[in-house]
Design a protein around this motif. Structure first.
Motif, short mmCIF file in Angstrom:
data_model
loop_
_atom_site.label_atom_id
_atom_site.label_comp_id
_atom_site.label_asym_id
_atom_site.label_seq_id
_atom_site.Cartn_x
_atom_site.Cartn_y
_atom_site.Cartn_z
N PRO A 33 0.80 -1.22 0.00
CA PRO A 33 0.00 0.00 0.00
C PRO A 33 0.85 1.28 0.00
CG PRO A 33 -0.87 -1.57 1.57
CD PRO A 33 0.42 -2.13 1.07
N GLY A 34 1.95 1.29 0.70
CA GLY A 34 2.83 2.46 0.72
C GLY A 34 3.46 2.73 -0.63
N GLU A 35 3.90 1.67 -1.30
CA GLU A 35 4.49 1.82 -2.64
C GLU A 35 3.44 2.27 -3.65
OE1 GLU A 35 7.94 -1.57 -2.66
OE2 GLU A 35 5.85 -2.23 -2.60
N GLN A 36 2.24 1.70 -3.55
CA GLN A 36 1.16 2.11 -4.44
C GLN A 36 0.86 3.60 -4.26
OE1 GLN A 36 -2.06 -0.46 -3.33
NE2 GLN A 36 -1.16 -2.26 -4.32
N ALA A 37 0.80 4.03 -3.01
CA ALA A 37 0.49 5.43 -2.71
C ALA A 37 1.58 6.36 -3.23
CB ALA A 37 0.30 5.62 -1.20
N MET A 38 2.84 5.98 -3.07
CA MET A 38 3.95 6.84 -3.54
C MET A 38 3.93 6.97 -5.06
SD MET A 38 7.25 6.01 -1.11
CE MET A 38 7.44 4.37 -1.78
N LEU A 39 3.69 5.86 -5.77
CA LEU A 39 3.66 5.90 -7.23
C LEU A 39 2.46 6.69 -7.74
CD1 LEU A 39 4.76 2.24 -8.06
CD2 LEU A 39 6.13 4.33 -8.27
N PRO B 228 -13.87 3.37 -14.87
CA PRO B 228 -13.43 2.56 -13.73
C PRO B 228 -13.55 1.08 -14.06
CG PRO B 228 -15.05 4.21 -13.07
CD PRO B 228 -15.01 4.21 -14.57
N ILE B 229 -12.59 0.30 -13.63
CA ILE B 229 -12.61 -1.14 -13.83
C ILE B 229 -12.36 -1.79 -12.46
CG2 ILE B 229 -11.64 -3.07 -15.13
CD1 ILE B 229 -10.41 -0.95 -17.02
N PRO B 230 -13.39 -1.83 -11.60
CA PRO B 230 -13.18 -2.38 -10.26
C PRO B 230 -12.60 -3.78 -10.33
CG PRO B 230 -15.34 -1.38 -10.46
CD PRO B 230 -14.76 -1.43 -11.84
N PRO B 231 -11.70 -4.16 -9.47
CA PRO B 231 -11.25 -3.40 -8.31
C PRO B 231 -10.04 -2.51 -8.60
CG PRO B 231 -10.30 -5.58 -8.22
CD PRO B 231 -11.15 -5.52 -9.48
N LEU B 232 -9.64 -2.35 -9.88
CA LEU B 232 -8.46 -1.55 -10.19
C LEU B 232 -8.66 -0.09 -9.80
CD1 LEU B 232 -7.31 -2.78 -13.72
CD2 LEU B 232 -6.45 -3.46 -11.47
N VAL B 233 -7.58 0.51 -9.35
CA VAL B 233 -7.51 1.95 -9.13
C VAL B 233 -6.82 2.51 -10.36
CG1 VAL B 233 -6.53 3.79 -7.71
CG2 VAL B 233 -7.38 1.68 -6.63
N ASN B 234 -7.46 3.46 -11.07
CA ASN B 234 -6.83 3.96 -12.28
C ASN B 234 -7.02 5.46 -12.43
OD1 ASN B 234 -9.53 3.96 -13.01
ND2 ASN B 234 -9.29 2.62 -14.75
N ALA B 235 -6.13 6.05 -13.19
CA ALA B 235 -6.17 7.48 -13.48
C ALA B 235 -5.53 7.68 -14.85
CB ALA B 235 -5.41 8.27 -12.43
N ALA B 236 -5.92 8.75 -15.54
CA ALA B 236 -5.33 9.01 -16.85
C ALA B 236 -5.48 10.48 -17.23
CB ALA B 236 -5.98 8.13 -17.92
N PHE B 237 -4.54 10.95 -18.01
CA PHE B 237 -4.63 12.27 -18.61
C PHE B 237 -4.10 12.16 -20.02
CE2 PHE B 237 -0.52 12.04 -16.54
CZ PHE B 237 0.37 12.66 -17.40
N ARG B 238 -4.48 13.11 -20.88
CA ARG B 238 -4.06 12.99 -22.26
C ARG B 238 -3.55 14.30 -22.81
NH1 ARG B 238 -9.46 11.83 -25.82
NH2 ARG B 238 -9.90 14.00 -26.24
N LEU B 239 -2.76 14.17 -23.84
CA LEU B 239 -2.20 15.30 -24.56
C LEU B 239 -3.36 16.05 -25.22
CD1 LEU B 239 0.56 16.53 -25.47
CD2 LEU B 239 0.47 14.99 -27.43
N LEU B 240 -3.38 17.38 -25.11
CA LEU B 240 -4.47 18.17 -25.70
C LEU B 240 -4.52 18.03 -27.22
CD1 LEU B 240 -4.60 21.55 -23.75
CD2 LEU B 240 -6.41 19.85 -23.98
N PRO C 5 -5.54 -3.13 -5.72
CA PRO C 5 -5.27 -2.92 -4.30
C PRO C 5 -4.54 -4.08 -3.63
CG PRO C 5 -7.48 -2.18 -4.82
CD PRO C 5 -6.95 -2.88 -6.05
N ASP C 6 -4.67 -5.30 -4.17
CA ASP C 6 -3.96 -6.42 -3.57
C ASP C 6 -2.47 -6.44 -3.96
OD1 ASP C 6 -3.88 -7.39 -6.20
OD2 ASP C 6 -5.17 -9.12 -5.79
N GLY C 7 -2.05 -5.50 -4.83
CA GLY C 7 -0.64 -5.38 -5.18
C GLY C 7 -0.16 -6.30 -6.27
N ARG C 8 -1.03 -7.13 -6.83
CA ARG C 8 -0.62 -8.11 -7.83
C ARG C 8 -0.52 -7.55 -9.25
NH1 ARG C 8 -0.72 -13.12 -5.57
NH2 ARG C 8 -1.94 -13.32 -3.68
#
Length: 196
Positions: free
Chosen positions: A116-122, A147-159, A176-179
């Motif tokens: 969880p700490g490594e996930q949070a830092m990244l 959203p694709i549960p249970p994945l945590v995801n984020a994205a941004f794109r070039l204008l 969240p399970d780190g796998r």
């Protein structure tokens, strides 16, 4: 005598820093390695340029990544010895004849788990970069991300489209399970690429 020693030590420190300027050829911290590899991926895909592999070593492409992406496919992998992350470059020709590129950052050891700490830092590092680029007016939140549960995801794109005429999305995802972990930049296949 003390000031001479201090000047020599300062010069040695300067030359050491100057001689190692640029890309590392050794594993750093997880966040530093992520930052370095993500910036290389983003720059390559967003500018339609050759991936900058300076200081990296070619790796074998893991079998788990060999899959059908379309009509034809070329993959290569790069990393730093001893690092937890590596880059997987994929170039494929889609069924409509468009050549597209993807640059992903993956875990070097498939058996590794991100805590969880490594996930949070990244994720923090990714969001800092996202805010900087959106603030600079060159990028926007990728509203097509679902959203694709249970994945945590984020994205941004070039204008704007990249020089290949493709929409480029920069993404980050982990379980969240780190796998599972993946981040990187890619030319989206949702819309055709149009040369400017």
């Amino acid at each position: 005598m003390g000031s001479v020693t201090l000047r020599i030590a300062s010069c040695a420190l300067f030359f050491t820093a100057f001689s190692t300027w640029g890309y590392p050829s050794y594993a750093q911290s997880l966040v530093q390695d992520f930052d370095d590899l993500f910036e290389r991926c983003r720059a390559s895909i967003e500018t339609s340029s050759v991936f900058d592999s300076e200081g990296l070593q070619r790796r074998n492409v893991p079998e788990r990544h060999a899959r059908d992406w379309g009509v034809s496919l070329a993959q290569e992998a790069w990393g730093v010895a001893g690092a937890e992350l590596y880059v997987l470059l994929t170039e494929w020709t889609s069924r409509d004849g468009t050549i597209r590129r993807l640059c992903e950052i993956r875990l070097a050891n498939e058996e590794s788990l991100l805590g969880p700490g490594e996930q949070a830092m990244l994720l923090r590092q990714f969001l800092i970069l996202q805010v900087e680029l959106i603030g600079a007016g060159t990028h926007e939140i990728d509203n097509q991300l679902s959203p694709i549960p249970p994945l945590v995801n984020a994205a941004f794109r070039l204008l704007d489209r990249n020089p290949n005429g493709c929409i480029v999305s920069n993404s980050f995802a982990f379980s969240p399970d780190g796998r599972f972990f993946s981040a990187g930049s890619g030319e989206q296949a949702l819309e055709p690429c149009r040369a400017e």
